[in-house]
Design an enzyme around this catalytic site. Sequence first.
Site, short mmCIF file in Angstrom:
data_model
loop_
_atom_site.label_atom_id
_atom_site.label_comp_id
_atom_site.label_asym_id
_atom_site.label_seq_id
_atom_site.Cartn_x
_atom_site.Cartn_y
_atom_site.Cartn_z
N GLN A 39 0.85 -1.20 0.00
CA GLN A 39 0.00 0.00 0.00
C GLN A 39 0.88 1.25 0.00
OE1 GLN A 39 -3.24 -0.11 -0.28
NE2 GLN A 39 -3.79 -2.18 0.32
N TYR B 36 -6.00 -12.06 -2.52
CA TYR B 36 -5.26 -10.96 -3.15
C TYR B 36 -4.39 -10.33 -2.03
CZ TYR B 36 -9.14 -11.32 -6.49
OH TYR B 36 -10.10 -11.78 -7.38
N GLU C 27 -2.04 -15.15 -3.32
CA GLU C 27 -1.44 -14.05 -4.09
C GLU C 27 -0.77 -14.65 -5.32
OE1 GLU C 27 -1.00 -10.60 -4.17
OE2 GLU C 27 0.31 -11.02 -5.86
N ASP D 285 -9.09 -8.18 -1.30
CA ASP D 285 -8.52 -6.86 -1.60
C ASP D 285 -7.99 -6.88 -3.03
OD1 ASP D 285 -7.37 -4.37 -1.56
OD2 ASP D 285 -5.85 -4.82 -0.06
N CYS E 70 -10.26 -0.53 -4.28
CA CYS E 70 -9.77 0.77 -4.75
C CYS E 70 -10.61 1.26 -5.93
CB CYS E 70 -8.29 0.69 -5.10
SG CYS E 70 -7.93 -0.57 -6.30
C1 LIG Z 1 -4.75 -4.13 -4.10
S1 LIG Z 1 -3.45 -5.27 -3.90
C2 LIG Z 1 -3.72 -5.79 -2.25
C3 LIG Z 1 -2.57 -6.43 -1.54
C4 LIG Z 1 -2.66 -6.57 -0.03
N1 LIG Z 1 -3.96 -6.97 0.44
C5 LIG Z 1 -2.20 -5.30 0.69
O1 LIG Z 1 -2.99 -4.67 1.39
O2 LIG Z 1 -1.02 -4.97 0.54
C6 LIG Z 1 -3.96 -6.59 -4.91
C7 LIG Z 1 -3.02 -7.78 -4.98
O3 LIG Z 1 -3.64 -8.80 -5.75
C8 LIG Z 1 -2.69 -9.43 -6.58
N2 LIG Z 1 -3.49 -10.02 -7.67
C9 LIG Z 1 -3.99 -9.41 -8.77
N3 LIG Z 1 -4.77 -10.25 -9.48
C10 LIG Z 1 -4.76 -11.43 -8.80
C11 LIG Z 1 -5.38 -12.70 -9.02
N4 LIG Z 1 -6.17 -12.90 -10.06
N5 LIG Z 1 -5.16 -13.68 -8.13
C12 LIG Z 1 -4.35 -13.47 -7.05
N6 LIG Z 1 -3.73 -12.30 -6.79
C13 LIG Z 1 -3.95 -11.29 -7.65
C14 LIG Z 1 -1.73 -8.32 -6.94
O4 LIG Z 1 -0.48 -8.86 -7.29
C15 LIG Z 1 -1.68 -7.52 -5.63
O5 LIG Z 1 -0.65 -8.01 -4.81
#
Ligand SMILES: C[S@@+](CC[C@H](N)C(=O)[O-])C[C@H]1O[C@@H](n2cnc3c(N)ncnc32)[C@H](O)[C@@H]1O
Length: 452
Positions: free
Chosen positions: A282, A311, A332, A380, A407
């Site tokens: 973040q 995520y 993730e 998330d 977001c």
């Molecule tokens: C908004 S970030 C949130 C990360 C964490 N919850 C944080 O607060 O730091 C979204 C995360 O989802 C991962 N991501 C995106 N698409 C995904 C998918 N289809 N399956 C698993 N992870 C995914 C991205 O790499 C990223 O690390």
Amino acid sequence: MLKIGEQIEINIEKIVFGGEGLGYYNDFAVFVPMSVPSDKLLVEIISTKKSYARGLIKKVIIASPDRVSSERITFEDYHGCDFAMINYEKQIEYKKEMVKDVFSRIAKIENINFDKVISAEKIFNYRNKVIEPIGYKKGKVISGFYKRKSHEIFEVEDNYLQPKEVNKIFTYLKSRFTEKKLSVYNEKKHKGMLRNLMARVNSAGEIMLVVIINGNITKELKKILNDTYNKYKNVISIYVSINNKKTNFALGDKNILLYGEKIIKENLFGINFNISPTSFFQINIEQTKKLYELAISYFSDIKNKNIVDAYSGTGTIGMILSKEANKVFSIEMVESASKDAEKTAKENSISNITFINDTVENGLTKLLNSNEKIDSIIFDPPRKGIDKDSLQEVVNKNINELVYISCNPSTLARDVEILVSNGYKLTKLSIVDMFPQTSHVESVVLIKRKHS
Ligand SMILES: C[S@@+](CC[C@H](N)C(=O)[O-])C[C@H]1O[C@@H](n2cnc3c(N)ncnc32)[C@H](O)[C@@H]1O
């Protein structure tokens, strides 16, 4: 019918999702970036469609009381921040309106009562990660922002959002690049070396620098980066990322550590998290603490529960939850982020967490169909939201309690609508301002199974 180039006078009535102001010219909708409700403006039309047009401000005739300046009118004037022309209290009001509007249009939920609206104390220089494209102008290497809907770069002297120390180091790097005549990447020709500058800063003020290039590391570049490492004691890590592809994505596949530490650490709720160049983290640390605290408070009775952190990035939420929960499963898809998370768990002696390096689409389905009992899930996702099949799986398995951090209010509203039409209830909705001076808004919701 409005024509491109035509200049009109218009009153702005509201701000719509995406951050643009909306006014009407003879009942025809005109969207105006960088405008504020109650502005009376002279606007030049730049594009027209069947049912709406878009125009740029030429002059503020009567300024809205919510406006911070009537002289500064463009995106560039406000350092690429599309809400910085609005005073901060009103930025929050408009974000609330945008979320309400989206929930009404997409989820068909009216009369939203926000549980919490958490604004920020630090409203400038809050970003802990910065990526700037590099360009070349009048014999100098520059970096900054892309102009709206274009790939032309503009540079600002003291970027509003990033730490002042990073501005200083970027200025030093650019002057050395100019002096040594290092070539700058040209997108159209796919030639030249320097592509982007990236920096990550932690709460202790330690900095990770990443220079993203096309081609190979030259002797001159290595020397400049060595000098930077020696000159700035708070720069604890320097990488070069090789990106030889024709892509808008900044970081390349090969990230070479040149000087210092492999990772940068950030402490959150007593846990020291590891962050590599490619891992998500973040960008506003003060607000992140409030966001996580709020999201975690939405779970009832964490003890004895098995919770999925979907995520999960570098595993932040999951590891904070693991202090109380029975078991946590973090899913993730980015390998470096999962590895950072595993390292963090080991170093902080956290053993009741399992990291699944997979997509949520695959990993969550497998987990929900395994022998593990899952009580609750926190999602998330990135801006595109959760895929339909994963949501269906959650519905099929009757998971009782879902917390969803988002977001992007429009995909959140879409996903909430799917859940609500499958027996769930939107129980709480809050917003946390992670991105002051921009129209971005972070929401947190609690969704529960009805009659559970
Ligand atoms: C908004 S970030 C949130 C990360 C964490 N919850 C944080 O607060 O730091 C979204 C995360 O989802 C991962 N991501 C995106 N698409 C995904 C998918 N289809 N399956 C698993 N992870 C995914 C991205 O790499 C990223 O690390």
